[in-house]
Write a protein that holds these residues in place. Structure first.
Motif, PDB file in Angstrom:
ATOM      1  N   GLU A 348       0.817  -1.204   0.000  1.00 18.35           N
ATOM      2  CA  GLU A 348       0.000   0.000   0.000  1.00 18.35           C
ATOM      3  C   GLU A 348       0.863   1.272   0.000  1.00 18.35           C
ATOM      4  O   GLU A 348       0.586   2.228  -0.731  1.00 18.35           O
ATOM      5  CB  GLU A 348      -0.928  -0.003   1.203  1.00 18.35           C
ATOM      6  CG  GLU A 348      -1.984  -1.103   1.148  1.00 18.35           C
ATOM      7  CD  GLU A 348      -2.765  -1.252   2.455  1.00 18.35           C
ATOM      8  OE1 GLU A 348      -2.569  -0.388   3.356  1.00 18.35           O
ATOM      9  OE2 GLU A 348      -3.534  -2.223   2.587  1.00 18.35           O
ATOM     10  N   HIS A 349       1.920   1.292   0.830  1.00 10.08           N
ATOM     11  CA  HIS A 349       2.801   2.459   0.908  1.00 10.08           C
ATOM     12  C   HIS A 349       3.367   2.843  -0.457  1.00 10.08           C
ATOM     13  O   HIS A 349       3.476   4.033  -0.798  1.00 10.08           O
ATOM     14  CB  HIS A 349       3.958   2.181   1.861  1.00 10.08           C
ATOM     15  CG  HIS A 349       3.610   2.272   3.314  1.00 10.08           C
ATOM     16  ND1 HIS A 349       2.836   3.282   3.854  1.00 10.08           N
ATOM     17  CD2 HIS A 349       3.915   1.448   4.361  1.00 10.08           C
ATOM     18  CE1 HIS A 349       2.701   3.092   5.159  1.00 10.08           C
ATOM     19  NE2 HIS A 349       3.329   1.984   5.490  1.00 10.08           N
ATOM     20  N   PHE A 350       3.728   1.829  -1.229  1.00  8.93           N
ATOM     21  CA  PHE A 350       4.376   2.078  -2.509  1.00  8.93           C
ATOM     22  C   PHE A 350       3.418   1.978  -3.700  1.00  8.93           C
ATOM     23  O   PHE A 350       3.854   2.016  -4.852  1.00  8.93           O
ATOM     24  CB  PHE A 350       5.573   1.141  -2.692  1.00  8.93           C
ATOM     25  CG  PHE A 350       6.707   1.451  -1.765  1.00  8.93           C
ATOM     26  CD1 PHE A 350       7.595   2.476  -2.056  1.00  8.93           C
ATOM     27  CD2 PHE A 350       6.876   0.763  -0.582  1.00  8.93           C
ATOM     28  CE1 PHE A 350       8.648   2.786  -1.204  1.00  8.93           C
ATOM     29  CE2 PHE A 350       7.901   1.062   0.293  1.00  8.93           C
ATOM     30  CZ  PHE A 350       8.799   2.084  -0.020  1.00  8.93           C
ATOM     31  N   GLY A 351       2.127   1.843  -3.417  1.00 13.99           N
ATOM     32  CA  GLY A 351       1.128   1.815  -4.487  1.00 13.99           C
ATOM     33  C   GLY A 351       1.269   0.633  -5.416  1.00 13.99           C
ATOM     34  O   GLY A 351       1.062   0.759  -6.635  1.00 13.99           O
ATOM     35  N   LEU A 352       1.593  -0.537  -4.862  1.00 13.99           N
ATOM     36  CA  LEU A 352       1.771  -1.741  -5.678  1.00 13.99           C
ATOM     37  C   LEU A 352       0.537  -2.605  -5.603  1.00 13.99           C
ATOM     38  O   LEU A 352      -0.118  -2.682  -4.560  1.00 13.99           O
ATOM     39  CB  LEU A 352       2.991  -2.525  -5.202  1.00 13.99           C
ATOM     40  CG  LEU A 352       4.318  -1.773  -5.120  1.00 13.99           C
ATOM     41  CD1 LEU A 352       5.398  -2.683  -4.546  1.00 13.99           C
ATOM     42  CD2 LEU A 352       4.725  -1.246  -6.485  1.00 13.99           C
ATOM     43  N   GLU A 353       0.236  -3.288  -6.679  1.00 13.39           N
ATOM     44  CA  GLU A 353      -0.917  -4.190  -6.712  1.00 13.39           C
ATOM     45  C   GLU A 353      -0.540  -5.511  -6.064  1.00 13.39           C
ATOM     46  O   GLU A 353       0.477  -6.120  -6.403  1.00 13.39           O
ATOM     47  CB  GLU A 353      -1.356  -4.427  -8.156  1.00 13.39           C
ATOM     48  CG  GLU A 353      -2.599  -5.303  -8.276  1.00 13.39           C
ATOM     49  CD  GLU A 353      -3.017  -5.516  -9.718  1.00 13.39           C
ATOM     50  OE1 GLU A 353      -3.884  -6.373  -9.957  1.00 13.39           O
ATOM     51  OE2 GLU A 353      -2.469  -4.836 -10.597  1.00 13.39           O
ATOM     52  N   LYS A 354      -1.380  -5.946  -5.114  1.00 11.43           N
ATOM     53  CA  LYS A 354      -1.112  -7.224  -4.431  1.00 11.43           C
ATOM     54  C   LYS A 354      -1.592  -8.402  -5.262  1.00 11.43           C
ATOM     55  O   LYS A 354      -2.529  -8.301  -6.014  1.00 11.43           O
ATOM     56  CB  LYS A 354      -1.808  -7.235  -3.069  1.00 11.43           C
ATOM     57  CG  LYS A 354      -1.152  -6.301  -2.072  1.00 11.43           C
ATOM     58  CD  LYS A 354      -1.730  -6.454  -0.693  1.00 11.43           C
ATOM     59  CE  LYS A 354      -3.073  -5.746  -0.572  1.00 11.43           C
ATOM     60  NZ  LYS A 354      -3.600  -5.776   0.785  1.00 11.43           N
TER      61      LYS A 354
END
Length: 354
Positions: A348-354
């Protein structure tokens, strides 16, 4: 002549009838034989399958009853079968026992959100508390009649002998090496396959994160990271420890100063002087305050340190890469479930898709 021919015709018909009847009988016999063979084969398969199932069950039962010798930080412990009544004496062990699908019979009180961390509360509803991690109640543990106790040398070295008199006790050296805790408990609880699966899933998530953050940051990756903690009278850098080790595994790097400390085996660097603020330096900060809602001195320390010119000159501060983090997931819990929560927050901090 006509009579003779008629007579011969009758004989021929009778012969044909006999041949047909014989043929049908042979066909029926062959069919019956084939059916009998098939029946024998089917029964043989069924018997073989039943025998295989019985052998598998017997092997499982034998394995479940086998006595295993578990080597751990304090000693070697003999454990027979699959323990059913487990007491955990540190937070990471409590996290892991839940991850392995077992409801313990006793746990120690959580550091925050007492008596149990919120993220584990549903799984541990109604479980007796047997004291604090640093001071478990031996009498209460004995009342629960455990068949396995999970402890740590760091916390329980002085009472290990007493614990071992209550039930087989296995210990980890410390409390924050969650993968080691998971491996140890998998062996002790006779759940090695489940433990391996959890570790494999974790490794897959780590690999996925590395690929995605590298693709997003490009040539800027890897980046230096610091885990910082502010307390009432000082600040801390978590050089290694739970969060520090996980960040390192994920590909983040330490500053030259912090790497030197890590190489010396340092877990935490305590800073009591604001002149030491430069040692915090990194490209991204993950910051948590200890009990900020209960101790105004903590908030005061944080404000004083972060208002200092040396703080404002740090790379992470100038780049606005300072993140407030969840103290429980990043520092207090210490298990595989909380490690995954921490990783979720990094996505979430780095705006990455899980």
């Amino acid at each position: 002549m006509f009579k003779l021919t008629k007579f011969m015709f009758a004989i021929v018909c009778m012969l044909l009838f006999v041949i047909v009847v014989a043929g049908c009988g042979a066909t029926n016999n062959a069919a019956n034989q084939d059916e009998a063979v098939n029946n024998v084969e089917e029964k043989g398969k069924e018997q073989a399958e039943e025998q295989a199932e019985e052998q598998a069950e017997e092997q499982a039962e034998e394995q479940a009853e086998q006595t295993r010798v578990i080597e751990h930080a304090m000693d070697k412990s003999e454990i027979t079968g699959t323990p059913q009544r487990i007491v955990t004496l540190y937070q990471g062990a409590t996290d892991v026992v839940v991850a392995l699908g077992v409801k313990p019979v006793g746990i120690v009180e959580s550091w925050l959100e007492q008596p149990v961390y919120q993220y584990l509360r549903d799984d541990l509803d109604g479980i007796p508390i047997v004291g604090q991690e640093t001071q478990p109640n031996l009498e209460e543990i004995a009342k629960l009649k455990p068949d396995l106790i999970i402890a740590s040398k760091l916390r329980h070295e002085k009472i290990y002998d007493q614990l071992s008199q209550i039930a087989p006790t296995v210990t980890h050296e410390t409390v924050f090496k969650f993968k080691d805790t998971l491996e140890l408990m998998g062996k002790a609880m006779n759940k090695e396959e489940e433990a391996k699966k959890l570790l494999a899933d974790w490794d897959s998530r780590v690999a996925d994160f590395k690929v995605k953050i590298s693709a997003k940051l490009g040539s800027e990756w890897p980046i230096e990271a610091s885990v910082l903690n502010f307390r009432a009278d000082h600040a801390r850098i978590y050089v290694t420890g739970y969060a520090g080790d996980i960040l390192n595994e994920l590909g983040f790097v330490r500053s030259a100063y912090q790497q030197e400390e890590a190489d010396k085996g340092t877990v935490v660097v305590k800073l009591t002087d604001k002149e030491s603020i430069p040692s915090m330096g990194a490209e991204v900060f993950f910051v948590f305050l200890s009990d900020p809602g209960e101790d105004t001195a903590v908030q005061t320390t944080y404000e004083e340190w972060t208002d200092h010119p040396l703080w404002k000159n740090l790379d992470a501060v100038k780049a606005e890469q300072v993140y407030q983090i969840d103290e429980i997931a990043w520092n207090m819990a210490g298990g595989i479930i909380s490690a995954n929560i921490m990783l979720d927050q990094l996505y979430e901090h780095f705006g990455l898709e899980k």
